[in-house]
Design a protein around this motif. Structure first.
Motif, PDB file in Angstrom:
ATOM      1  N   ALA A  56      91.681  57.688   7.855  1.00  0.00           N
ATOM      2  CA  ALA A  56      90.909  58.879   7.507  1.00  0.00           C
ATOM      3  C   ALA A  56      90.671  58.929   6.005  1.00  0.00           C
ATOM      4  O   ALA A  56      89.576  59.261   5.552  1.00  0.00           O
ATOM      5  CB  ALA A  56      91.633  60.135   7.967  1.00  0.00           C
ATOM      6  N   SER A  57      91.691  58.575   5.226  1.00  0.00           N
ATOM      7  CA  SER A  57      91.550  58.587   3.774  1.00  0.00           C
ATOM      8  C   SER A  57      90.570  57.525   3.309  1.00  0.00           C
ATOM      9  O   SER A  57      89.753  57.757   2.445  1.00  0.00           O
ATOM     10  CB  SER A  57      92.902  58.349   3.103  1.00  0.00           C
ATOM     11  OG  SER A  57      93.782  59.392   3.427  1.00  0.00           O
ATOM     12  N   GLU A  58      90.663  56.326   3.902  1.00  0.00           N
ATOM     13  CA  GLU A  58      89.805  55.229   3.506  1.00  0.00           C
ATOM     14  C   GLU A  58      88.350  55.510   3.869  1.00  0.00           C
ATOM     15  O   GLU A  58      87.446  55.265   3.092  1.00  0.00           O
ATOM     16  CB  GLU A  58      90.261  53.925   4.175  1.00  0.00           C
ATOM     17  CG  GLU A  58      91.578  53.404   3.641  1.00  0.00           C
ATOM     18  CD  GLU A  58      92.142  52.270   4.472  1.00  0.00           C
ATOM     19  OE1 GLU A  58      91.404  51.714   5.306  1.00  0.00           O
ATOM     20  OE2 GLU A  58      93.320  51.944   4.292  1.00  0.00           O
ATOM     21  N   GLU A  59      88.127  56.008   5.091  1.00  0.00           N
ATOM     22  CA  GLU A  59      86.764  56.212   5.543  1.00  0.00           C
ATOM     23  C   GLU A  59      86.208  57.522   5.028  1.00  0.00           C
ATOM     24  O   GLU A  59      85.011  57.693   4.905  1.00  0.00           O
ATOM     25  CB  GLU A  59      86.713  56.154   7.071  1.00  0.00           C
ATOM     26  CG  GLU A  59      87.082  54.783   7.588  1.00  0.00           C
ATOM     27  CD  GLU A  59      87.121  54.731   9.100  1.00  0.00           C
ATOM     28  OE1 GLU A  59      86.370  55.483   9.743  1.00  0.00           O
ATOM     29  OE2 GLU A  59      87.907  53.941   9.628  1.00  0.00           O
ATOM     30  N   SER A  60      87.091  58.486   4.755  1.00  0.00           N
ATOM     31  CA  SER A  60      86.727  59.783   4.202  1.00  0.00           C
ATOM     32  C   SER A  60      85.571  60.385   4.970  1.00  0.00           C
ATOM     33  O   SER A  60      85.396  60.120   6.128  1.00  0.00           O
ATOM     34  CB  SER A  60      86.473  59.589   2.718  1.00  0.00           C
ATOM     35  OG  SER A  60      85.916  60.710   2.139  1.00  0.00           O
ATOM     36  N   SER A  61      84.821  61.254   4.314  1.00  0.00           N
ATOM     37  CA  SER A  61      83.741  61.949   4.997  1.00  0.00           C
ATOM     38  C   SER A  61      82.396  61.269   4.778  1.00  0.00           C
ATOM     39  O   SER A  61      81.363  61.849   5.044  1.00  0.00           O
ATOM     40  CB  SER A  61      83.692  63.400   4.518  1.00  0.00           C
ATOM     41  OG  SER A  61      83.439  63.429   3.131  1.00  0.00           O
ATOM     42  N   GLU A  62      82.412  60.045   4.295  1.00  0.00           N
ATOM     43  CA  GLU A  62      81.176  59.332   4.019  1.00  0.00           C
ATOM     44  C   GLU A  62      80.485  58.948   5.318  1.00  0.00           C
ATOM     45  O   GLU A  62      80.669  57.862   5.837  1.00  0.00           O
ATOM     46  CB  GLU A  62      81.458  58.093   3.161  1.00  0.00           C
ATOM     47  CG  GLU A  62      82.001  58.455   1.795  1.00  0.00           C
ATOM     48  CD  GLU A  62      82.332  57.247   0.960  1.00  0.00           C
ATOM     49  OE1 GLU A  62      81.636  56.228   1.083  1.00  0.00           O
ATOM     50  OE2 GLU A  62      83.297  57.327   0.207  1.00  0.00           O
ATOM     51  N   GLY A  63      79.701  59.889   5.847  1.00  0.00           N
ATOM     52  CA  GLY A  63      78.917  59.606   7.044  1.00  0.00           C
ATOM     53  C   GLY A  63      79.665  59.721   8.352  1.00  0.00           C
ATOM     54  O   GLY A  63      79.103  59.435   9.398  1.00  0.00           O
ATOM     55  N   MET A  64      80.925  60.112   8.341  1.00  0.00           N
ATOM     56  CA  MET A  64      81.709  60.169   9.566  1.00  0.00           C
ATOM     57  C   MET A  64      81.676  61.579  10.149  1.00  0.00           C
ATOM     58  O   MET A  64      82.094  62.536   9.513  1.00  0.00           O
ATOM     59  CB  MET A  64      83.161  59.752   9.296  1.00  0.00           C
ATOM     60  CG  MET A  64      84.015  59.703  10.542  1.00  0.00           C
ATOM     61  SD  MET A  64      85.721  59.253  10.176  1.00  0.00           S
ATOM     62  CE  MET A  64      85.584  57.490  10.249  1.00  0.00           C
ATOM     63  N   THR A  65      81.144  61.690  11.361  1.00  0.00           N
ATOM     64  CA  THR A  65      81.153  62.985  12.030  1.00  0.00           C
ATOM     65  C   THR A  65      82.509  63.211  12.688  1.00  0.00           C
ATOM     66  O   THR A  65      83.321  62.286  12.796  1.00  0.00           O
ATOM     67  CB  THR A  65      80.073  63.055  13.129  1.00  0.00           C
ATOM     68  OG1 THR A  65      80.421  62.134  14.172  1.00  0.00           O
ATOM     69  CG2 THR A  65      78.686  62.741  12.574  1.00  0.00           C
ATOM     70  N   LEU A  66      82.715  64.435  13.143  1.00  0.00           N
ATOM     71  CA  LEU A  66      83.959  64.752  13.846  1.00  0.00           C
ATOM     72  C   LEU A  66      84.125  63.853  15.074  1.00  0.00           C
ATOM     73  O   LEU A  66      85.212  63.335  15.323  1.00  0.00           O
ATOM     74  CB  LEU A  66      83.962  66.228  14.260  1.00  0.00           C
ATOM     75  CG  LEU A  66      85.218  66.727  14.963  1.00  0.00           C
ATOM     76  CD1 LEU A  66      86.424  66.631  14.034  1.00  0.00           C
ATOM     77  CD2 LEU A  66      85.022  68.171  15.418  1.00  0.00           C
ATOM     78  N   GLU A  67      83.048  63.654  15.814  1.00  0.00           N
ATOM     79  CA  GLU A  67      83.124  62.792  16.998  1.00  0.00           C
ATOM     80  C   GLU A  67      83.459  61.361  16.607  1.00  0.00           C
ATOM     81  O   GLU A  67      84.268  60.707  17.273  1.00  0.00           O
ATOM     82  CB  GLU A  67      81.828  62.869  17.794  1.00  0.00           C
ATOM     83  CG  GLU A  67      81.656  64.202  18.499  1.00  0.00           C
ATOM     84  CD  GLU A  67      80.408  64.280  19.357  1.00  0.00           C
ATOM     85  OE1 GLU A  67      79.960  63.241  19.885  1.00  0.00           O
ATOM     86  OE2 GLU A  67      79.876  65.394  19.507  1.00  0.00           O
ATOM     87  N   ASP A  68      82.848  60.844  15.532  1.00  0.00           N
ATOM     88  CA  ASP A  68      83.159  59.486  15.059  1.00  0.00           C
ATOM     89  C   ASP A  68      84.643  59.366  14.722  1.00  0.00           C
ATOM     90  O   ASP A  68      85.312  58.410  15.106  1.00  0.00           O
ATOM     91  CB  ASP A  68      82.349  59.128  13.800  1.00  0.00           C
ATOM     92  CG  ASP A  68      80.867  59.013  14.057  1.00  0.00           C
ATOM     93  OD1 ASP A  68      80.462  58.773  15.211  1.00  0.00           O
ATOM     94  OD2 ASP A  68      80.097  59.184  13.079  1.00  0.00           O
TER      95      ASP A  68
END
Length: 181
Positions: A56-68
């Motif tokens: 979660a930290s690595e991918e962060s919120s850069e384009g990631m939806t809740l479902e993703d």
């Protein structure tokens, strides 16, 4: 009847702790007759928690939806451990993301209730979830912090074996923000 109330209270508390596990990789404990189960969930998933938190930290919120986020391999590993632990207690747990909602459905597989009993146990679950409301809101807020969704809601639903809803409540990340102010 008192034993059943304790069981519902323990279920509500375990729901709170599993939210912490699945939303941000935290750890929790439990109370009532299922304390050891909560400890087992915590122990079984600690390695998965760490990797889910790191992902979660690595991918962060850069384009990631809740479902993703919820459908990522790391989260699915954590979820499966939690779901399996609930299954050992006779509770079918369904946990998934749908739009802005983290859906947590708990079905007591060996409990069928009358409408009168539903009213009684609904009150028990309402009291238990109210005691943990800040944790549910915090879970929604923490999930929102790692996804692109504008708002995240945690939707808890407790059902009997026939699928009758005993109690349901929604907690919003927006409520966590206003509660903190």
């Amino acid at each position: 009847m008192k034993r059943m109330k304790l069981r519902f209270t323990a279920l509500a508390l375990l729901a709170c702790f599993s939210l912490g596990l699945t939303a941000c990789g935290g750890n929790g404990g439990g109370s009532g007759s299922q304390t050891s189960s909560a400890t087992e969930v915590s122990t079984e998933t600690s390695a998965a928690d760490a990797s889910a938190g790191e992902a979660a930290s690595e991918e962060s919120s850069e384009g990631m939806t809740l479902e993703d986020y919820f459908n990522s391999e790391e989260m699915q590993a954590v979820l499966q451990a939690v779901i399996d632990s609930y299954g050992e207690q006779g509770v079918k747990a369904e946990m998934y993301a749908e739009g802005d909602n983290l859906m947590y459905n708990f079905t007591m597989e060996d409990v069928t209730l009358t409408e009168e009993e539903i009213a009684t146990y609904s009150e028990t679950l309402k009291e238990s979830t109210a005691a943990s409301a800040d944790q549910y809101r915090q879970t929604a807020s923490q999930a929102k912090d790692v996804v692109t969704n504008e708002e995240v809601n945690v939707v808890l639903t407790f059902m009997d074996a026939e699928g009758k809803v005993i109690y349901s409540e929604t907690f919003s990340s927006a409520d966590a923000v206003s509660a903190a102010e």
